[in-house]
Design an enzyme around this catalytic site. Structure first.
Site, PDB file in Angstrom:
ATOM      1  N   SER A  29       0.826  -1.201   0.000  1.00 58.11           N
ATOM      2  CA  SER A  29       0.000   0.000   0.000  1.00 58.11           C
ATOM      3  C   SER A  29       0.865   1.258   0.000  1.00 58.11           C
ATOM      4  O   SER A  29       0.607   2.218  -0.748  1.00 58.11           O
ATOM      5  CB  SER A  29      -0.921   0.008   1.225  1.00 58.11           C
ATOM      6  OG  SER A  29      -1.832  -1.062   1.186  1.00 58.11           O
ATOM      7  N   ARG A  33       1.547   4.255  -3.074  1.00 58.78           N
ATOM      8  CA  ARG A  33       1.313   5.660  -2.773  1.00 58.78           C
ATOM      9  C   ARG A  33       2.595   6.480  -2.859  1.00 58.78           C
ATOM     10  O   ARG A  33       2.553   7.659  -3.225  1.00 58.78           O
ATOM     11  CB  ARG A  33       0.665   5.775  -1.387  1.00 58.78           C
ATOM     12  CG  ARG A  33      -0.792   5.288  -1.373  1.00 58.78           C
ATOM     13  CD  ARG A  33      -1.267   4.947   0.042  1.00 58.78           C
ATOM     14  NE  ARG A  33      -2.680   4.617   0.090  1.00 58.78           N
ATOM     15  CZ  ARG A  33      -3.188   3.422  -0.223  1.00 58.78           C
ATOM     16  NH1 ARG A  33      -2.388   2.451  -0.640  1.00 58.78           N
ATOM     17  NH2 ARG A  33      -4.496   3.194  -0.133  1.00 58.78           N
ATOM     18  N   ARG A 129     -13.029  -7.077 -12.237  1.00 56.71           N
ATOM     19  CA  ARG A 129     -13.339  -6.417 -10.971  1.00 56.71           C
ATOM     20  C   ARG A 129     -14.117  -5.117 -11.180  1.00 56.71           C
ATOM     21  O   ARG A 129     -13.938  -4.427 -12.178  1.00 56.71           O
ATOM     22  CB  ARG A 129     -12.047  -6.169 -10.178  1.00 56.71           C
ATOM     23  CG  ARG A 129     -11.347  -7.464  -9.823  1.00 56.71           C
ATOM     24  CD  ARG A 129     -10.040  -7.228  -9.082  1.00 56.71           C
ATOM     25  NE  ARG A 129     -10.265  -6.646  -7.771  1.00 56.71           N
ATOM     26  CZ  ARG A 129      -9.287  -6.333  -6.931  1.00 56.71           C
ATOM     27  NH1 ARG A 129      -8.022  -6.521  -7.296  1.00 56.71           N
ATOM     28  NH2 ARG A 129      -9.560  -5.807  -5.747  1.00 56.71           N
ATOM     29  N   GLN A 176      -9.272   1.999  -0.940  1.00 59.58           N
ATOM     30  CA  GLN A 176      -9.005   2.338  -2.334  1.00 59.58           C
ATOM     31  C   GLN A 176      -9.927   3.458  -2.810  1.00 59.58           C
ATOM     32  O   GLN A 176      -9.484   4.408  -3.463  1.00 59.58           O
ATOM     33  CB  GLN A 176      -9.175   1.104  -3.221  1.00 59.58           C
ATOM     34  CG  GLN A 176      -8.141   0.021  -2.986  1.00 59.58           C
ATOM     35  CD  GLN A 176      -8.403  -1.208  -3.835  1.00 59.58           C
ATOM     36  OE1 GLN A 176      -9.332  -1.235  -4.643  1.00 59.58           O
ATOM     37  NE2 GLN A 176      -7.589  -2.235  -3.649  1.00 59.58           N
ATOM     38  N   ASP A 327      -7.499  -8.286   3.779  1.00 61.40           N
ATOM     39  CA  ASP A 327      -6.694  -9.126   2.908  1.00 61.40           C
ATOM     40  C   ASP A 327      -6.174 -10.377   3.600  1.00 61.40           C
ATOM     41  O   ASP A 327      -5.632 -11.273   2.937  1.00 61.40           O
ATOM     42  CB  ASP A 327      -5.500  -8.333   2.364  1.00 61.40           C
ATOM     43  CG  ASP A 327      -5.918  -7.322   1.313  1.00 61.40           C
ATOM     44  OD1 ASP A 327      -6.910  -7.569   0.605  1.00 61.40           O
ATOM     45  OD2 ASP A 327      -5.253  -6.274   1.200  1.00 61.40           O
ATOM     46  N   LYS A 354     -12.699  -9.094  -4.453  1.00 62.21           N
ATOM     47  CA  LYS A 354     -11.249  -8.909  -4.500  1.00 62.21           C
ATOM     48  C   LYS A 354     -10.723  -9.523  -5.800  1.00 62.21           C
ATOM     49  O   LYS A 354     -11.461  -9.688  -6.776  1.00 62.21           O
ATOM     50  CB  LYS A 354     -10.606  -9.527  -3.260  1.00 62.21           C
ATOM     51  CG  LYS A 354     -10.847  -8.731  -1.988  1.00 62.21           C
ATOM     52  CD  LYS A 354     -10.027  -7.445  -1.994  1.00 62.21           C
ATOM     53  CE  LYS A 354     -10.042  -6.723  -0.676  1.00 62.21           C
ATOM     54  NZ  LYS A 354      -9.154  -5.531  -0.699  1.00 62.21           N
TER      55      LYS A 354
END
Length: 448
Positions: A29, A33, A129, A176, A327, A354
């Site tokens: 993550s 970013r 997705r 997200q 997760d 997911k």
């Protein structure tokens, strides 16, 4: 067939004690970013410890396509020369985000308030997705999205020429979606406000503040309210990426279920919005301790020591904890199989959208390996068999999902018969050193 090449079947067999240190990759993550915010800053951002899995490398390629200069030194140090907020150039080609839902949704947000057009695609899993959860809120800024039926990739985003600030209530807990809205808000005038009824991982807020954005958070009757003032000049940063708690979950859980094991997993990020699995394992009776607790780059960090825990018990996982461990439910379900009694997991409908339908994928594989599971739209229950009583012996479908593949390989380390997965190739998207790291600890994972 894997979206990343020819399928790679793998088998995990019962092994002796796992021992040693597990140096897992950098946090995925924070890695995503770091690249995106570095590309939106003015000047050079330097990043060490970046996760060099396929998902993150795809984000690096995307930032280059939008005009940022992104390079890597031989020692693994990354340099991002940013173009500033609103400075993205229009990409010449389609942006391929591979398997990464985080990557594509955050990048869509970051370009949505600039007057450029970009087309996004991904692998077979990503193209299934839902993207409406991001395209709906970025449309409020003035962006337009055209994709396949059901809001699926490939999809073209036409950024807003005259963006307006947005006040948005996130309908389901999703870091997200929240992050995409905040990134879009960077190039909108005035204040963009995001309201979460349930707080999710807060890396974006922490990192925006670190890059110099004016951002506040407060708890009100409406929920968790985040206010961002648009059009800042983001300042470049030097970032040391902590190691990924989601990757740490696999050696930690493997040690807990494998007799005689004692594994140290150093330098793990323990952001409270990410650490739910570890507290859940402790609630189940796992011998898991936090050592050398400290803070690095604004994030809490510790070394995790996990030991074999023969007396695990099933529990009801607090639904409020779901966002902090979404997760990790697949590998938690494996640990639950080795516990005594039922482990009940509720408030987890996000698992169904997911990389795969993770409830269905894990429930099917667990049943094939002799573990009873009940499941519904927003919940599932694993009926634990206790240590030494998980039969194993089946081949499970990974569904192009790295976490499904790794979870079943962990299961095979303590089952009566080996456990196989039809394709371990997707593991490279988040944990490219998984096989070697686990082998160094003593695991018996083979390619077939």
């Amino acid at each position: 067939m894997s979206g990343h090449g020819t399928p790679i079947p793998m088998t995990s067999a019962t092994c002796g004690p796992l021992s040693g240190e597990a140096h897992v990759p950098g946090d995925k993550s924070i890695s995503h970013r770091s690249l995106i915010l570095g590309a939106m800053a003015v000047g050079e951002t330097v990043v060490t410890g970046l996760l060099e899995g396929e998902d993150v490398l795809d984000t690096a390629k995307a930032m280059r396509a939008f005009g940022a200069e992104v390079t890597r030194d031989d020692d693994g140090t990354w340099h991002i020369h940013g173009v500033g907020v609103g400075g993205f150039a229009e990409p010449e080609n389609v942006i391929d985000c591979g398997n990464s839902g985080t990557g594509v949704r955050l990048i869509m947000g970051s370009m949505a308030s600039s007057p450029i057009t970009a087309t996004f695609t991904g692998d077979a899993s990503l193209n299934k997705r839902p993207m409406a959860r991001v395209t709906d809120p970025i449309a409020l800024f003035g962006a337009q999205a055209v994709g396949r039926a059901g809001g699926r990739l490939p999809m073209t985003i036409v950024g807003a020429a005259d963006p307006v600030p947005v006040r948005y209530v996130v309908p389901v807990p999703s870091a997200q979606v929240k992050s995409a809205v905040l990134l879009a808000g960077l190039n909108a005038p005035g204040q963009t406000v995001v309201i979460e009824k349930e707080a999710t991982r807060d890396h974006t807020e922490r990192m925006l503040a670190g890059f110099g954005a004016e951002i506040t958070t407060e708890q009100t009757d409406e929920g968790h309210v985040i206010t961002l003032t648009g059009r800042p000049e983001l300042k470049p940063q030097t970032i040391i990426v902590p190691r990924d708690p989601s990757s740490a979950a696999f050696p930690v859980c493997a040690a807990i279920i494998t007799p005689g094991s004692d594994v140290l997993v150093p330098n793990i990020g323990l952001n409270p919005t990410r650490a739910g699995l570890f507290y859940t394992l402790q609630d189940m009776g796992a011998d898991l301790t936090f050592e050398n607790m400290r803070e690095e780059g604004g994030e809490p960090v510790a070394d995790l020591r996990a030991k074999f825990s023969p007396a695990l018990k099933g529990i009801e996982v607090p639904p409020a904890r779901a966002a902090s461990m979404i997760d990790e439910y697949p590998v938690l379900s494996v640990v639950a199989a080795y516990a005594q009694g039922d482990t009940v997991m509720r408030g987890v409908k996000e698992l169904r959208v997911k990389e795969s339908d993770r409830i269905e994928a894990m429930a099917t594989g667990l049943r094939l390996n002799g573990v009873e599971v009940e499941d519904g739209p927003d919940w599932w229950i694993v009926k634990g068999r206790g240590h030494g009583n998980v039969p194993g012996g089946a081949t499970c479908a990974s569904h192009l999902d790295h976490r499904i593949a790794m979870s079943f390989l962990v299961m095979g380390m303590a089952s009566q018969a080996p456990v196989s997965v039809d394709d371990g190739g997707p593991i490279a998207t988040s944990f490219p050193i998984f096989e070697g790291l686990m082998a160094d600890l003593g695991a018996q994972i083979s390619r077939s």
